[in-house]
Design a protein around this motif. Structure first.
Motif, PDB file in Angstrom:
ATOM      1  N   LEU A  46      29.516 154.327 -77.601  1.00 41.73           N
ATOM      2  CA  LEU A  46      28.913 153.406 -78.574  1.00 41.73           C
ATOM      3  C   LEU A  46      27.492 153.000 -78.224  1.00 41.73           C
ATOM      4  O   LEU A  46      27.032 151.915 -78.600  1.00 41.73           O
ATOM      5  CB  LEU A  46      29.773 152.149 -78.742  1.00 41.73           C
ATOM      6  CG  LEU A  46      31.276 152.313 -78.916  1.00 41.73           C
ATOM      7  CD1 LEU A  46      31.929 150.973 -79.207  1.00 41.73           C
ATOM      8  CD2 LEU A  46      31.600 153.312 -79.993  1.00 41.73           C
ATOM      9  N   THR A  47      26.756 153.846 -77.506  1.00 36.30           N
ATOM     10  CA  THR A  47      25.378 153.499 -77.170  1.00 36.30           C
ATOM     11  C   THR A  47      24.352 154.263 -77.999  1.00 36.30           C
ATOM     12  O   THR A  47      23.154 154.030 -77.833  1.00 36.30           O
ATOM     13  CB  THR A  47      25.091 153.748 -75.672  1.00 36.30           C
ATOM     14  OG1 THR A  47      25.401 155.102 -75.334  1.00 36.30           O
ATOM     15  CG2 THR A  47      25.907 152.805 -74.804  1.00 36.30           C
ATOM     16  N   SER A  48      24.784 155.165 -78.880  1.00 31.52           N
ATOM     17  CA  SER A  48      23.823 155.835 -79.755  1.00 31.52           C
ATOM     18  C   SER A  48      23.179 154.825 -80.701  1.00 31.52           C
ATOM     19  O   SER A  48      23.777 153.794 -81.032  1.00 31.52           O
ATOM     20  CB  SER A  48      24.509 156.941 -80.572  1.00 31.52           C
ATOM     21  OG  SER A  48      24.927 157.991 -79.737  1.00 31.52           O
ATOM     22  N   THR A  49      21.981 155.141 -81.153  1.00 31.81           N
ATOM     23  CA  THR A  49      21.191 154.212 -81.954  1.00 31.81           C
ATOM     24  C   THR A  49      21.969 153.648 -83.135  1.00 31.81           C
ATOM     25  O   THR A  49      21.917 152.443 -83.417  1.00 31.81           O
ATOM     26  CB  THR A  49      19.928 154.913 -82.471  1.00 31.81           C
ATOM     27  OG1 THR A  49      19.197 155.431 -81.363  1.00 31.81           O
ATOM     28  CG2 THR A  49      19.044 153.947 -83.242  1.00 31.81           C
ATOM     29  N   ALA A  50      22.717 154.484 -83.842  1.00 28.32           N
ATOM     30  CA  ALA A  50      23.359 154.067 -85.090  1.00 28.32           C
ATOM     31  C   ALA A  50      24.391 152.962 -84.903  1.00 28.32           C
ATOM     32  O   ALA A  50      24.722 152.254 -85.856  1.00 28.32           O
ATOM     33  CB  ALA A  50      24.026 155.271 -85.762  1.00 28.32           C
TER      34      ALA A  50
ATOM     35  N   ARG B  89      32.004 143.613 -82.087  1.00 28.84           N
ATOM     36  CA  ARG B  89      31.519 144.900 -81.617  1.00 28.84           C
ATOM     37  C   ARG B  89      32.055 145.300 -80.249  1.00 28.84           C
ATOM     38  O   ARG B  89      31.933 146.452 -79.851  1.00 28.84           O
ATOM     39  CB  ARG B  89      29.997 144.905 -81.556  1.00 28.84           C
ATOM     40  CG  ARG B  89      29.417 144.074 -80.431  1.00 28.84           C
ATOM     41  CD  ARG B  89      27.920 144.318 -80.295  1.00 28.84           C
ATOM     42  NE  ARG B  89      27.411 143.760 -79.059  1.00 28.84           N
ATOM     43  CZ  ARG B  89      27.455 144.394 -77.895  1.00 28.84           C
ATOM     44  NH1 ARG B  89      28.010 145.584 -77.806  1.00 28.84           N
ATOM     45  NH2 ARG B  89      26.966 143.837 -76.814  1.00 28.84           N
ATOM     46  N   TYR B  90      32.643 144.373 -79.488  1.00 27.11           N
ATOM     47  CA  TYR B  90      33.064 144.707 -78.134  1.00 27.11           C
ATOM     48  C   TYR B  90      34.243 145.675 -78.136  1.00 27.11           C
ATOM     49  O   TYR B  90      35.221 145.468 -78.856  1.00 27.11           O
ATOM     50  CB  TYR B  90      33.436 143.430 -77.371  1.00 27.11           C
ATOM     51  CG  TYR B  90      32.276 142.477 -77.257  1.00 27.11           C
ATOM     52  CD1 TYR B  90      31.121 142.857 -76.574  1.00 27.11           C
ATOM     53  CD2 TYR B  90      32.308 141.235 -77.843  1.00 27.11           C
ATOM     54  CE1 TYR B  90      30.042 141.998 -76.475  1.00 27.11           C
ATOM     55  CE2 TYR B  90      31.226 140.357 -77.746  1.00 27.11           C
ATOM     56  CZ  TYR B  90      30.097 140.755 -77.058  1.00 27.11           C
ATOM     57  OH  TYR B  90      29.031 139.904 -76.967  1.00 27.11           O
ATOM     58  N   PRO B  91      34.204 146.737 -77.341  1.00 26.52           N
ATOM     59  CA  PRO B  91      35.272 147.751 -77.357  1.00 26.52           C
ATOM     60  C   PRO B  91      36.654 147.239 -76.963  1.00 26.52           C
ATOM     61  O   PRO B  91      37.636 147.557 -77.617  1.00 26.52           O
ATOM     62  CB  PRO B  91      34.777 148.796 -76.356  1.00 26.52           C
ATOM     63  CG  PRO B  91      33.304 148.677 -76.412  1.00 26.52           C
ATOM     64  CD  PRO B  91      33.022 147.215 -76.582  1.00 26.52           C
ATOM     65  N   GLU B  92      36.752 146.425 -75.882  1.00 30.78           N
ATOM     66  CA  GLU B  92      38.055 145.941 -75.433  1.00 30.78           C
ATOM     67  C   GLU B  92      39.109 147.044 -75.360  1.00 30.78           C
ATOM     68  O   GLU B  92      40.116 147.021 -76.058  1.00 30.78           O
ATOM     69  CB  GLU B  92      38.555 144.808 -76.347  1.00 30.78           C
ATOM     70  CG  GLU B  92      37.724 143.555 -76.235  1.00 30.78           C
ATOM     71  CD  GLU B  92      38.299 142.393 -77.020  1.00 30.78           C
ATOM     72  OE1 GLU B  92      39.258 142.592 -77.769  1.00 30.78           O
ATOM     73  OE2 GLU B  92      37.774 141.288 -76.875  1.00 30.78           O
ATOM     74  N   ASN B  93      38.883 147.992 -74.522  1.00 26.05           N
ATOM     75  CA  ASN B  93      39.803 149.105 -74.280  1.00 26.05           C
ATOM     76  C   ASN B  93      39.767 150.173 -75.368  1.00 26.05           C
ATOM     77  O   ASN B  93      40.309 151.244 -75.188  1.00 26.05           O
ATOM     78  CB  ASN B  93      41.262 148.631 -74.149  1.00 26.05           C
ATOM     79  CG  ASN B  93      41.529 148.018 -72.795  1.00 26.05           C
ATOM     80  OD1 ASN B  93      40.900 148.404 -71.819  1.00 26.05           O
ATOM     81  ND2 ASN B  93      42.432 147.085 -72.724  1.00 26.05           N
ATOM     82  N   GLU B  94      39.198 149.874 -76.534  1.00 27.13           N
ATOM     83  CA  GLU B  94      39.224 150.831 -77.630  1.00 27.13           C
ATOM     84  C   GLU B  94      37.854 150.934 -78.284  1.00 27.13           C
ATOM     85  O   GLU B  94      37.152 149.945 -78.435  1.00 27.13           O
ATOM     86  CB  GLU B  94      40.264 150.421 -78.677  1.00 27.13           C
ATOM     87  CG  GLU B  94      41.680 150.381 -78.130  1.00 27.13           C
ATOM     88  CD  GLU B  94      42.730 150.455 -79.218  1.00 27.13           C
ATOM     89  OE1 GLU B  94      42.364 150.691 -80.376  1.00 27.13           O
ATOM     90  OE2 GLU B  94      43.907 150.291 -78.900  1.00 27.13           O
ATOM     91  N   THR B  95      37.507 152.135 -78.671  1.00 20.96           N
ATOM     92  CA  THR B  95      36.220 152.363 -79.336  1.00 20.96           C
ATOM     93  C   THR B  95      36.435 152.906 -80.740  1.00 20.96           C
ATOM     94  O   THR B  95      35.550 153.545 -81.298  1.00 20.96           O
ATOM     95  CB  THR B  95      35.352 153.348 -78.525  1.00 20.96           C
ATOM     96  OG1 THR B  95      36.054 154.589 -78.386  1.00 20.96           O
ATOM     97  CG2 THR B  95      35.024 152.779 -77.156  1.00 20.96           C
ATOM     98  N   ASN B  96      37.612 152.652 -81.300  1.00 15.64           N
ATOM     99  CA  ASN B  96      37.940 153.182 -82.620  1.00 15.64           C
ATOM    100  C   ASN B  96      38.069 152.076 -83.656  1.00 15.64           C
ATOM    101  O   ASN B  96      38.857 152.170 -84.592  1.00 15.64           O
ATOM    102  CB  ASN B  96      39.244 153.990 -82.572  1.00 15.64           C
ATOM    103  CG  ASN B  96      40.430 153.138 -82.131  1.00 15.64           C
ATOM    104  OD1 ASN B  96      40.253 152.048 -81.580  1.00 15.64           O
ATOM    105  ND2 ASN B  96      41.628 153.636 -82.352  1.00 15.64           N
ATOM    106  N   GLY B  97      37.286 150.991 -83.472  1.00 13.40           N
ATOM    107  CA  GLY B  97      37.352 149.868 -84.385  1.00 13.40           C
ATOM    108  C   GLY B  97      36.681 150.131 -85.721  1.00 13.40           C
ATOM    109  O   GLY B  97      36.326 151.271 -86.062  1.00 13.40           O
TER     110      GLY B  97
END
Length: 446
Positions: free
Chosen positions: A108-112, A348-356
């Motif tokens: 989740l660090t790409s510009t978009a 926006r925080y992932p909290e174990n998951e990046t599929n929000g």
């Protein structure tokens, strides 16, 4: 010279007549010292990520760089997807160092995604202590944002969860007292497009209007795309789209189908969420057409086995699929740029998951408008919990919690993004802040 190794040294003088005698042999053994403190560390945007710059650390033998999309590496467990460079020698350079931290969609660090990259340096002296690591202060920067394409039509877009009529806390004013302030705040943003959530419930006006109709009546420069009831059996009737008829012509409208409201358990009984869409043409510019989508995802029931983020991500997947089915069914809608505004109930925080909710939209081709050439007020959260501006403190990491979003597809980048955390009014209008963005909508001829 290698610390801990013994060296022997002799010295002789030399002149035109030749060399003199060598001195008595000296025995030398360097005594390692503990690694020193970091000096100034800075992070600056670059097109491929973030560049970190730092000065040499006294007595360091090696350096390493740690980075992630999140600010706190001390959470247990560390819920961020952290990354490390390999250790590299501190002896190859003296003075100032630079290291380029790459951005990545996977974390989740790409510009978009609109997230900063947080960086912390590490230094050690393996000749003194192989286990001790010195850490630098944390620094961060956003990757270089996309510049909106030249040309096209500049539009101001806003999103506002206005808090439903009857949802006010005991300390809050009722809708009839808040609606004028809501209109003032919206007017100060001067949007051409406004997406609203929770504009539902009886307004208490003499005209016996619904809240979204009452809000419309208070906005002289905007009007609803649709003032009737939401689809039968659906939830979120107060999710609406308003537009500036002096600048835009409404071409088509409807509701996306198939997006579940996971506040109800089990899924078989879950209703669909009302997600309106509309197509506009810029007045006098028939080639400049675009679509707007507004959404409010409900907070999922804790009875589901899946995590909250996964369910909210499923909402976004359904939006993407429904939007695709709609545009594929009508050639007039194919390829249109899309503006998406909403309260996604997913910070926006992932909290174990990046599929929000937001990451799923971004991976589906959307761009978070907060990744802007100019950010205003983004150090504070977009959800204020119905607290006055004095209680809306800046996040120490300078990137406030956000659950309200403006995203774009087919027109990446924004000229400005603002979280209007201080409405400057005596009445607190909502438990959310209005957010706004300035974008450029391309024409089909570009």
């Amino acid at each position: 010279m290698t610390p801990t190794k013994t060296y022997y040294l002799v010295v002789a003088g030399k002149n035109a007549a030749g060399s003199g005698r060598y001195s008595t042999t000296l025995q030398i053994k360097l005594k390692p010292q503990s690694v020193g403190q970091f000096g100034a560390v800075t992070a600056t945007p670059i097109p491929t990520g973030v560049r970190v710059t730092f000065a040499s650390v006294p007595n360091a033998s090696d350096y390493r760089v740690r980075w992630s999309a999140g600010p706190n590496e001390n959470r247990v467990p560390d819920r961020w997807s952290e990354h490390y460079s390999s250790w590299f020698s501190a002896f190859s350079t003296k003075g100032t160092w630079t290291y380029d931290v790459p951005m990545s969609a996977a974390d989740l660090t790409s510009t978009a995604f609109g997230n900063p990259i947080y960086v912390r340096l590490q230094a050690r002296n393996t000749f003194y202590d192989t286990t001790y690591i010195r850490k630098s202060p944390q620094v961060h920067a956003w990757p270089t944002p996309v510049s909106p394409a030249a040309g096209g039509t500049e539009l101001r877009v806003a999103n506002y969860n206005v808090m439903c009529a009857g949802c006010e806390p005991a300390t809050g004013k009722p809708w009839s007292a808040r609606v004028g302030t809501l209109a003032t705040v919206i007017g100060s943003a001067a949007p051409d497009i406004l997406t609203v959530e929770e504009a539902s419930g009886p307004s208490g006006s003499t005209a016996n209007r619904e809240a979204y109709q009452d809000l419309d009546a208070h906005l002289a420069n905007l009007q609803l795309t649709y003032s009737g009831a939401a689809p039968s059996g659906s939830t979120e009737a107060g999710t609406r789209i308003l537009y500036n008829p002096a600048k835009l012509d409404l071409e088509a409208q409807g509701y996306l189908a198939g997006v579940k409201d996971y506040r109800t358990y089990p899924q078989s009984t879950a209703k669909e969420t009302s997600i309106p869409w509309a197509v506009f043409t810029v007045r006098g510019q028939s080639a400049t057409r675009f679509m707007v989508v507004a959404a409010h995802y409900a907070l999922p029931s804790a009875s589901y086995g899946a995590q909250k983020k996964s369910l909210l991500g499923a909402n976004s997947s359904q939006v993407i699929a429904s939007l695709g089915a709609l545009t594929n069914s009508d050639p007039k809608l194919a390829g249109l740029p899309v503006l998406f505004g909403g309260d996604l109930n997913d910070h926006r925080y992932p909290e174990n998951e990046t599929n929000g909710a937001q990451p799923t939209l971004v991976r589906g081709g959307f761009y978070d408008a907060s990744a802007s050439l100019r950010r205003v007020g983004t150090d504070r959260p977009t959800y204020n919990g119905f607290t006055p501006p004095s209680a809306q403190v800046a996040d120490p990491n300078q990137d406030g919690l956000r659950i309200d979003y403006i995203l774009t597809r087919g027109m990446a980048g924004s000229l400005q993004f603002e979280n209007r955390w201080n409405p400057g009014t005596s009445i607190l209008p909502s438990d959310h802040n209005l957010i706004s963005a300035t974008v450029r909508v391309p024409s089909s001829s570009q």
